[in-house]
Design a protein around this motif. Structure first.
Motif, PDB file in Angstrom:
ATOM      1  N   GLU A 127      61.104  23.918  50.936  1.00 27.10           N
ATOM      2  CA  GLU A 127      61.672  22.602  50.599  1.00 27.10           C
ATOM      3  C   GLU A 127      62.879  22.743  49.691  1.00 27.10           C
ATOM      4  N   GLU A 128      62.817  23.662  48.733  1.00 20.91           N
ATOM      5  CA  GLU A 128      63.981  23.894  47.880  1.00 20.91           C
ATOM      6  C   GLU A 128      65.149  24.416  48.711  1.00 20.91           C
ATOM      7  N   ALA A 129      64.850  25.262  49.670  1.00 15.49           N
ATOM      8  CA  ALA A 129      65.902  25.805  50.528  1.00 15.49           C
ATOM      9  C   ALA A 129      66.571  24.701  51.342  1.00 15.49           C
ATOM     10  N   ILE A 130      65.779  23.792  51.872  1.00 12.04           N
ATOM     11  CA  ILE A 130      66.338  22.666  52.633  1.00 12.04           C
ATOM     12  C   ILE A 130      67.290  21.856  51.765  1.00 12.04           C
ATOM     13  N   LYS A 131      66.834  21.506  50.572  1.00  7.84           N
ATOM     14  CA  LYS A 131      67.656  20.689  49.672  1.00  7.84           C
ATOM     15  C   LYS A 131      68.892  21.448  49.205  1.00  7.84           C
ATOM     16  N   ALA A 132      68.767  22.758  49.035  1.00 10.55           N
ATOM     17  CA  ALA A 132      69.911  23.562  48.599  1.00 10.55           C
ATOM     18  C   ALA A 132      71.006  23.586  49.655  1.00 10.55           C
ATOM     19  N   LEU A 133      70.619  23.610  50.929  1.00 11.93           N
ATOM     20  CA  LEU A 133      71.607  23.581  51.998  1.00 11.93           C
ATOM     21  C   LEU A 133      72.237  22.207  52.146  1.00 11.93           C
ATOM     22  N   VAL A 134      71.428  21.165  52.014  1.00 13.38           N
ATOM     23  CA  VAL A 134      71.932  19.803  52.190  1.00 13.38           C
ATOM     24  C   VAL A 134      72.889  19.407  51.068  1.00 13.38           C
ATOM     25  N   THR A 135      72.587  19.781  49.852  1.00 14.14           N
ATOM     26  CA  THR A 135      73.388  19.351  48.707  1.00 14.14           C
ATOM     27  C   THR A 135      74.439  20.378  48.299  1.00 14.14           C
ATOM     28  N   LYS A 136      73.989  21.541  47.895  1.00 12.84           N
ATOM     29  CA  LYS A 136      74.881  22.592  47.376  1.00 12.84           C
ATOM     30  C   LYS A 136      75.591  23.342  48.485  1.00 12.84           C
ATOM     31  N   SER A 137      75.053  23.280  49.700  1.00 16.72           N
ATOM     32  CA  SER A 137      75.568  24.073  50.828  1.00 16.72           C
ATOM     33  C   SER A 137      75.526  25.552  50.467  1.00 16.72           C
ATOM     34  N   ALA A 138      74.394  25.986  49.954  1.00 15.67           N
ATOM     35  CA  ALA A 138      74.246  27.322  49.382  1.00 15.67           C
ATOM     36  C   ALA A 138      74.231  28.405  50.453  1.00 15.67           C
ATOM     37  N   ASN A 139      75.212  29.272  50.423  1.00 13.02           N
ATOM     38  CA  ASN A 139      75.314  30.336  51.421  1.00 13.02           C
ATOM     39  C   ASN A 139      74.255  31.414  51.244  1.00 13.02           C
ATOM     40  N   ASP A 140      73.879  31.695  49.998  1.00 13.19           N
ATOM     41  CA  ASP A 140      72.833  32.697  49.790  1.00 13.19           C
ATOM     42  C   ASP A 140      71.504  32.223  50.366  1.00 13.19           C
ATOM     43  N   VAL A 141      71.229  30.947  50.260  1.00 16.61           N
ATOM     44  CA  VAL A 141      69.980  30.394  50.785  1.00 16.61           C
ATOM     45  C   VAL A 141      70.016  30.350  52.319  1.00 16.61           C
ATOM     46  N   ALA A 142      71.173  29.995  52.896  1.00 14.78           N
ATOM     47  CA  ALA A 142      71.292  29.970  54.357  1.00 14.78           C
ATOM     48  C   ALA A 142      71.030  31.353  54.936  1.00 14.78           C
ATOM     49  N   CYS A 143      71.610  32.371  54.318  1.00 11.47           N
ATOM     50  CA  CYS A 143      71.387  33.746  54.767  1.00 11.47           C
ATOM     51  C   CYS A 143      69.915  34.117  54.645  1.00 11.47           C
ATOM     52  N   ALA A 144      69.285  33.721  53.536  1.00  6.51           N
ATOM     53  CA  ALA A 144      67.865  34.031  53.325  1.00  6.51           C
ATOM     54  C   ALA A 144      66.986  33.369  54.376  1.00  6.51           C
ATOM     55  N   ILE A 145      67.307  32.145  54.754  1.00  8.10           N
ATOM     56  CA  ILE A 145      66.541  31.461  55.796  1.00  8.10           C
ATOM     57  C   ILE A 145      66.600  32.268  57.090  1.00  8.10           C
ATOM     58  N   GLY A 146      67.802  32.690  57.464  1.00 10.39           N
ATOM     59  CA  GLY A 146      67.962  33.467  58.679  1.00 10.39           C
ATOM     60  C   GLY A 146      67.204  34.777  58.636  1.00 10.39           C
ATOM     61  N   GLU A 147      67.283  35.467  57.508  1.00 17.45           N
ATOM     62  CA  GLU A 147      66.601  36.754  57.378  1.00 17.45           C
ATOM     63  C   GLU A 147      65.089  36.595  57.420  1.00 17.45           C
ATOM     64  N   ASN A 148      64.571  35.553  56.792  1.00 20.42           N
ATOM     65  CA  ASN A 148      63.129  35.347  56.787  1.00 20.42           C
ATOM     66  C   ASN A 148      62.600  34.964  58.164  1.00 20.42           C
ATOM     67  N   ILE A 149      63.365  34.196  58.906  1.00 15.12           N
ATOM     68  CA  ILE A 149      62.910  33.763  60.231  1.00 15.12           C
ATOM     69  C   ILE A 149      63.051  34.876  61.262  1.00 15.12           C
ATOM     70  N   ALA A 150      64.203  35.571  61.263  1.00 13.61           N
ATOM     71  CA  ALA A 150      64.515  36.510  62.344  1.00 13.61           C
ATOM     72  C   ALA A 150      64.514  37.971  61.934  1.00 13.61           C
ATOM     73  N   GLY A 151      64.428  38.261  60.644  1.00 10.55           N
ATOM     74  CA  GLY A 151      64.458  39.647  60.192  1.00 10.55           C
ATOM     75  C   GLY A 151      65.827  40.109  59.766  1.00 10.55           C
ATOM     76  N   SER A 152      66.872  39.514  60.310  1.00 12.04           N
ATOM     77  CA  SER A 152      68.247  39.814  59.900  1.00 12.04           C
ATOM     78  C   SER A 152      69.117  38.615  60.239  1.00 12.04           C
ATOM     79  N   GLU A 153      70.221  38.478  59.533  1.00 16.75           N
ATOM     80  CA  GLU A 153      71.104  37.342  59.798  1.00 16.75           C
ATOM     81  C   GLU A 153      71.785  37.450  61.165  1.00 16.75           C
ATOM     82  N   PRO A 154      72.261  38.631  61.589  1.00 21.25           N
ATOM     83  CA  PRO A 154      72.850  38.713  62.935  1.00 21.25           C
ATOM     84  C   PRO A 154      71.868  38.321  64.034  1.00 21.25           C
ATOM     85  N   ARG A 155      70.613  38.741  63.894  1.00 24.09           N
ATOM     86  CA  ARG A 155      69.619  38.367  64.908  1.00 24.09           C
ATOM     87  C   ARG A 155      69.387  36.857  64.875  1.00 24.09           C
TER      88      ARG A 155
END
Length: 498
Positions: A127-155
């Motif tokens: 939930e914090e990650a969702i709000k961080a993307l919506v408000t702050k547009s946080a790039n570190d959090v966006a990358c973390a979401i991708g890595e946690n879901i797929a194992g790596s950001e390119p994937r």
């Protein structure tokens, strides 16, 4: 006199050195800024990023405004709408809960601003990650979401691209989860209107997060970059974006009474000018939107598993070995018609990508085909593809309203007997979609001019799929060459024995 001349010559030499240094600094600065993320103030005066815009009536599907809507553009942080679409999907599947922890890698922590500044090894809740993307547009959090879901950001970026294609976003390609500068991170205004509608249709429960005005995070209060929230009547989301190459972008959804629109502005010269353009579009478009019952279907995804299938001449049966790893059975298929197969979309059906027909649904007028790309236009390469051309600095701004229908139809063709090798494009949940895919592929790929398209109905339990194939290949190499040509035009496919 000589001493004076020497001093003068020395002064001139110093001036030349300083001028050269200044020119070098000016040349290097933009490149360095791009490496750091590109989120810096735009240059004054001549800054003119390529512009595009589109407004679509959600209920009717009608185009209310369009400028360069099919021109390739960089999405910048609007990318994060797709990142959140993927995260919402994981929430819906039960893989995560809102209070689940996402881990922060050193790679995620090292992303360029805008960011929360999270440390490697730390965590953040979903939930914090969702709000961080919506408000702050946080790039570190966006990358973390991708890595946690797929194992790596390119994937994860490959998954995002496949998802975009399944939604009908045929010219969109993702290279990262944040929207940080990358020449291959490409979309169009039309594609983004599809995404804006899809995320509301698919995840109404989670879409409300885009209305977040501020976000309290570990002692900080972070405001939303979207200045239209609370200032323009009807606006309820959804995302801003900016890089030097993209200009100032904004995806907006608005409702007023019984009217609803989605709107995209790409390439604003400043945040303020972008907001003014969008505010004007919302105020002028909402009163013209349809106020009756919704006539369009929710945006749905095309069936993503492309399994091979074979259809013989009318009335015959053919045994087919399934090549997919998740479907290792042998099944019997047959054609569903005794006459020639016509791959043209029915005249009464709007060619919205991903649409599913509903019984009794009234056909929309030609102008309602806002979500169908222009005839003959090649989509952007699929996941992992590279651009062969970069975006122009400025494109013509040929504005129009109520875009005419864009309809690419092929001629009817006869039933075929499959050749030794065939090409499989995909398996759709609707036969019209399979036929439309075949028509689209044939019109965009010269290598298929002599190939014969056909469909087959296959039932797995309660699920019925319609498979799209091309026949006409006696050798494996010819089928693979044709498939390679298809992939270059954005289609997924594979060659298989019949």
């Amino acid at each position: 006199m000589r001493r004076v001349e020497g001093r003068t010559m020395g002064s001139r030499a110093a001036a030349v050195v300083l001028l050269a240094a200044g020119v070098l600094t000016a040349a290097v600065a933009p490149a360095e800024a791009r490496k750091r993320g590109g989120h810096h103030r735009p240059a004054g005066g001549g800054y003119a990023p390529p512009y595009a815009a589109m407004v679509v009536d959600v209920k009717s599907g009608k185009t209310l405004h369009a400028v360069n809507e099919d021109a390739l553009r960089h999405p910048a942080s609007i990318t994060k709408v797709m990142t959140l679409y993927m995260l919402f999907e994981q929430l819906e599947k039960g893989r995560y809960e809102l209070d689940s922890d996402l881990s922060i890698s050193s790679n995620a922590a090292a992303q360029a601003p805008s960011k929360l500044g999270l440390r490697p090894g730390s965590t953040i809740t979903v939930e914090e990650a969702i709000k961080a993307l919506v408000t702050k547009s946080a790039n570190d959090v966006a990358c973390a979401i991708g890595e946690n879901i797929a194992g790596s950001e390119p994937r994860f970026a490959e998954m995002m691209t496949r998802k975009a294609k399944s939604l009908g976003m045929s010219r969109t390609n993702y290279s990262n989860a944040s929207g940080l500068p990358d020449p291959d991170q490409i979309t169009t205004a039309r594609d983004l209107t599809i995404l804006a509608r899809a995320i509301q249709d698919r995840f109404p429960r989670y879409y409300r997060y885009f209305q977040t005005r501020s976000f309290a995070f570990r002692g900080r209060v972070i405001g939303n970059h979207n200045r239209l929230l609370g200032t323009v009547e009807g606006v309820d989301g959804i995302k801003t974006g900016y890089t030097r190459d993209s200009g100032f972008n904004l995806m907006t959804a608005a409702k007023l009474g019984d009217r609803q629109i989605v709107a995209i502005v790409l390439g604003g010269k400043s945040g303020a000018s972008r907001d003014r353009i969008m505010a004007d579009l919302v105020r002028s478009s909402l009163p013209r939107a349809y106020a009756g019952a919704r006539q369009t279907n929710p945006v749905t995804e095309l069936a993503e598993r492309g399994r091979p299938a074979v259809i013989a001449e009318a009335g015959s049966h053919t045994r087919t070995e399934i090549a997919s790893a998740d479907d290792e059975e042998v099944e019997t298929t047959s054609s569903t018609s005794t006459g020639p197969v016509d791959i043209r979309p029915p005249a009464s059906i709007t060619t919205t990508p991903g649409m599913v027909r509903r019984p009794g649904l009234q056909a929309l007028p030609g102008a309602a085909q806002a979500y169908a790309g222009p005839a003959g236009q090649a989509p952007f390469p699929g996941a992992g593809g590279k651009t062969t051309a970069r975006l122009p600095a400025v494109e013509g701004v040929a504005s129009r309203t109520e875009a005419p229908p864009k309809d690419a139809r092929s001629e009817a063709f006869r039933p075929v007997t499959p050749t030794p090798w065939v090409i499989q494009l995909g398996a759709m949940d609707d036969e019209d979609k399979a036929k439309s895919m075949l028509s689209d592929a044939r019109s965009r790929t010269g290598a298929l001019s002599k190939a014969a398209p056909y469909t087959v109905r296959v039932t797995h339990g309660a699920t019925t799929l319609y498979r799209a194939r091309f026949s006409g290949f006696t050798e494996q190499g010819a089928a693979q060459d044709a498939c390679t040509a298809l992939k270059k035009n954005g289609f997924s496919c594979f060659a298989t024995r019949s």
